[in-house]
Each structure stands twice: as C-alpha cells, then as structure tokens.
Design a protein around this motif. Structure first.
Motif, PDB file in Angstrom:
ATOM      1  N   UNK A   1       0.846  -1.179   0.000  1.00 41.62           N
ATOM      2  CA  UNK A   1       0.000   0.000   0.000  1.00 41.62           C
ATOM      3  C   UNK A   1       0.887   1.236   0.000  1.00 41.62           C
ATOM      4  N   UNK A   2       0.489   2.230  -0.775  1.00 42.78           N
ATOM      5  CA  UNK A   2       1.302   3.450  -0.917  1.00 42.78           C
ATOM      6  C   UNK A   2       0.434   4.652  -0.599  1.00 42.78           C
TER       7      UNK A   2
ATOM      8  N   UNK B   1      -1.551  -9.002  -6.933  1.00 44.25           N
ATOM      9  CA  UNK B   1      -2.383  -9.904  -6.151  1.00 44.25           C
ATOM     10  C   UNK B   1      -2.232  -9.634  -4.657  1.00 44.25           C
ATOM     11  N   UNK B   2      -3.349  -9.411  -4.011  1.00 42.65           N
ATOM     12  CA  UNK B   2      -3.353  -9.132  -2.587  1.00 42.65           C
ATOM     13  C   UNK B   2      -2.845  -7.756  -2.230  1.00 42.65           C
ATOM     14  N   UNK B   3      -2.558  -6.961  -3.236  1.00 44.23           N
ATOM     15  CA  UNK B   3      -2.044  -5.610  -2.989  1.00 44.23           C
ATOM     16  C   UNK B   3      -2.797  -4.619  -3.879  1.00 44.23           C
ATOM     17  N   UNK B   4      -2.368  -3.402  -3.855  1.00 45.79           N
ATOM     18  CA  UNK B   4      -3.067  -2.369  -4.607  1.00 45.79           C
ATOM     19  C   UNK B   4      -2.727  -2.439  -6.094  1.00 45.79           C
ATOM     20  N   UNK B   5      -3.631  -1.873  -6.890  1.00 48.39           N
ATOM     21  CA  UNK B   5      -3.410  -1.731  -8.334  1.00 48.39           C
ATOM     22  C   UNK B   5      -2.809  -0.355  -8.601  1.00 48.39           C
ATOM     23  N   UNK B   6      -1.803  -0.314  -9.445  1.00 48.34           N
ATOM     24  CA  UNK B   6      -1.110   0.939  -9.748  1.00 48.34           C
ATOM     25  C   UNK B   6      -1.184   1.206 -11.248  1.00 48.34           C
TER      26      UNK B   6
ATOM     27  N   UNK C   1      -7.758   2.013  -9.642  1.00 50.31           N
ATOM     28  CA  UNK C   1      -6.396   1.856  -9.124  1.00 50.31           C
ATOM     29  C   UNK C   1      -6.087   2.963  -8.126  1.00 50.31           C
ATOM     30  N   UNK C   2      -4.937   2.836  -7.486  1.00 52.60           N
ATOM     31  CA  UNK C   2      -4.449   3.907  -6.617  1.00 52.60           C
ATOM     32  C   UNK C   2      -3.779   4.976  -7.483  1.00 52.60           C
ATOM     33  N   UNK C   3      -3.797   6.236  -7.051  1.00 57.08           N
ATOM     34  CA  UNK C   3      -3.143   7.296  -7.825  1.00 57.08           C
ATOM     35  C   UNK C   3      -1.619   7.254  -7.672  1.00 57.08           C
ATOM     36  N   UNK C   4      -1.040   6.141  -8.117  1.00 59.34           N
ATOM     37  CA  UNK C   4       0.406   5.933  -8.054  1.00 59.34           C
ATOM     38  C   UNK C   4       0.895   5.695  -9.480  1.00 59.34           C
TER      39      UNK C   4
END
Length: 309
Positions: free
Chosen positions: A112-113, A160-165, A232-235
């Motif tokens: 996570x970011x 997988x199991x984490x955020x989408x970037x 997604x996350x804004x990364x």
C-alpha cells in the motif's frame, strides 16, 4: 514762405533705414523705464550686437515620466536575472538529489502506498509484480518522438493481494494505437515484473486541453482521474529500459511500448536566461545613459538674446 527756411531731406537708403523690428523691440523693452532709453552717446549704453548670448537646444526635453519609464526596463531585467540565479541554484540541487536516488538499488513497491508521500520518492527506482489489465489501457497523446506521432501507453498493473497501480509502459507509433494492430508480444499475459521510476506526473499547461475520458481521449496524465476510472491507486510508475537503437526499432515495428531511460530529464536552461536578462539590463542601462548624456547638435541649436534685453 522763404526758401531758406526749408531743409533738404534726402530719402534714406536701405542701409540707413532703421530696422523696424529692432526699433520696436528697443521701444518695448524701455517703455516701462522711468529714465527712458539711453542714447548711443551714453557710456552705459550697450548695443544689442554686443550683448551676451546663450546657446539653447530646440529639441524637446525628456520628461520625468519618460525617464522613469525608461529606467524600469534595466531594473526589471536585472531583477529577473537575479531571480534566475536563484532558480539555477534550486534546479541544480534538485537534479543532484534525483540523480542520487537513481544510483541507489531498486526497492520493491510496498503493498500500500500513501499518494501524499510520492513526492518524497520522486525518481526512486522501484519494481513491482502483477498482471496488466489491457482491457483498461489508456493512451495519452499525441506525443512526438523522433519526428513521429504516437501515444503513451498507460496500463493498470493489478498486484495480487495488494493495490493496483498505473504503469506508463512507454511510447508507440500512431499506427499501433489499436491493440489488434500490435504483435502479441506487445500485450504480455500472466504475471510480469515491471522495473521503473516512481514519479510525480507532469502538470498540464494553458495550451493543453482537458481530458475526455468519456470518449477515451487523454492529453495529459491526470493520475487521480485515471485511477478513479480504472479502480487503481493514484500511483504512477514509468517503466524504464536500456537505450538501444536496434531494440527500439524492433519494439516500434511490433508495437511494443518503448520505455524511457533511467535518467533525470528535467530541463535546466537557467544559465541562458541569466545571460539574456543581464545582457538586456546592461544594454538598456547603457542606452538610458546615452540618452541622458546626449548633447544637442549644432543643427538644433539657436542663439537667443540675453534676458537683459
């Protein structure tokens, strides 16, 4: 009446005739005098020819407002040159900080970011593993590279199991904008590992139109807008590759995005700006000095009588 009572009066010649202008001027200047005009026999009499004269210029004198406006130019140019000196120092330190991050070993991207701390890791080398969501691909453009029109390929990476970037995979030509026109290797399936730079995307300028996500047109990377569309996350990660002309030609032909090299691409033209502004300041200051010091020419001068006459 006797003839000897008359005096013979000869007509005055041109030289003997008094000048009307001089006589009128003389009478006007001594009209208010109590003692009246002095005769030529008077020892205090001063001829108009012998009177002192002063030289004056017939050109229009510079007004104070004009001089003030003229002095604004060199002062403003000098201030802008000094501001560019400060900008040069700031940009040099910033580039040095980013280059220091580039030489460090790449870090695995955390699960996570926090988007608010991305600026503290700008240009940091990272890597992430996941699957590309090609059905949610977005193209930013048009973007020109080596004189050719094209687009930047932005594809969400689902971990997988984490955020989408969001991953900026690189540049493709305009004729490869549709996925069916690309080679199958341009759309990798399954799990992939992406190496790149954690970046803060550039901002739009006044000449860049707004994005039109409803019709799939993006002109600049609005990370928050793209993240909301794709879930997604804004990364933002920019995929990098070793610069190679042969590899780039092969990727271009197959429609595989050409990644950017791992280097700092910030423009640093402040030295040119400093030279330009200081040169303008010196030139306009010299011009102003020449205008203030310029003497009237002989052609534009005339002689006037002293104020005593």
């Amino acid at each position: 009446m006797r003839l000897h009572e008359f005096k013979l009066i000869r007509p005055l010649t041109t030289r003997q005739r008094p000048c009307p202008r001089r006589r009128i001027t003389f009478q006007r200047r001594h009209a208010s005098s109590k003692t009246g005009p002095k005769s030529a026999d008077d020892p205090e009499f001063v001829s108009i020819v012998d009177g002192p004269v002063r030289l004056i210029s017939t050109k229009k004198k510079d007004t104070k407002l004009g001089i003030m406006l003229l002095s604004i130019i060199p002062l403003t140019a000098f201030a802008l040159g000094s501001w560019q000196v400060q900008r040069l120092d700031w940009k040099t330190r910033l580039i040095a900080k980013f280059e220091d991050r580039l030489v460090r070993d790449p870090l695995p991207l955390p699960p996570r970011i926090d988007p608010d701390v991305v600026s503290e890791f700008d240009y940091r080398r990272v890597y992430a593993t996941g699957k590309f969501l090609h059905d949610k691909e977005m193209l930013i453009g048009p973007r020109t590279q080596d004189g050719q029109d094209g687009f930047l390929v932005i594809t969400p990476l689902e971990r997988e199991g984490m955020s989408t970037i969001l991953v900026n995979r690189g540049w493709i030509t305009k004729d490869k904008q549709y996925q069916q026109d690309r080679d199958p290797s341009a759309l990798p399936r399954g799990e992939v590992t992406v190496s790149g730079l954690l970046r803060e995307p550039w901002k739009k300028n006044l000449f860049t139109p707004d994005n039109k996500p409803a019709v799939g047109k993006f002109f600049f990377p609005d990370v928050h807008q793209m993240a909301e569309i794709t879930g997604a996350e804004p990364v933002w990660i920019e995929e990098t590759m070793q610069p190679s002309l042969l590899v780039s030609y092969d990727r271009e032909a197959k429609g595989i995005p050409i990644g950017r090299p791992a280097e700092v691409n910030l423009r640093n033209n402040h030295v040119q700006y400093i030279f330009t502004w200081y040169s303008l300041s010196a030139a306009t200051a010299l011009m102003m000095w020449m205008v203030l010091r310029r003497k009237p020419s002989d052609v534009t001068r005339r002689v006037r009588e002293t104020s005593k006459w």
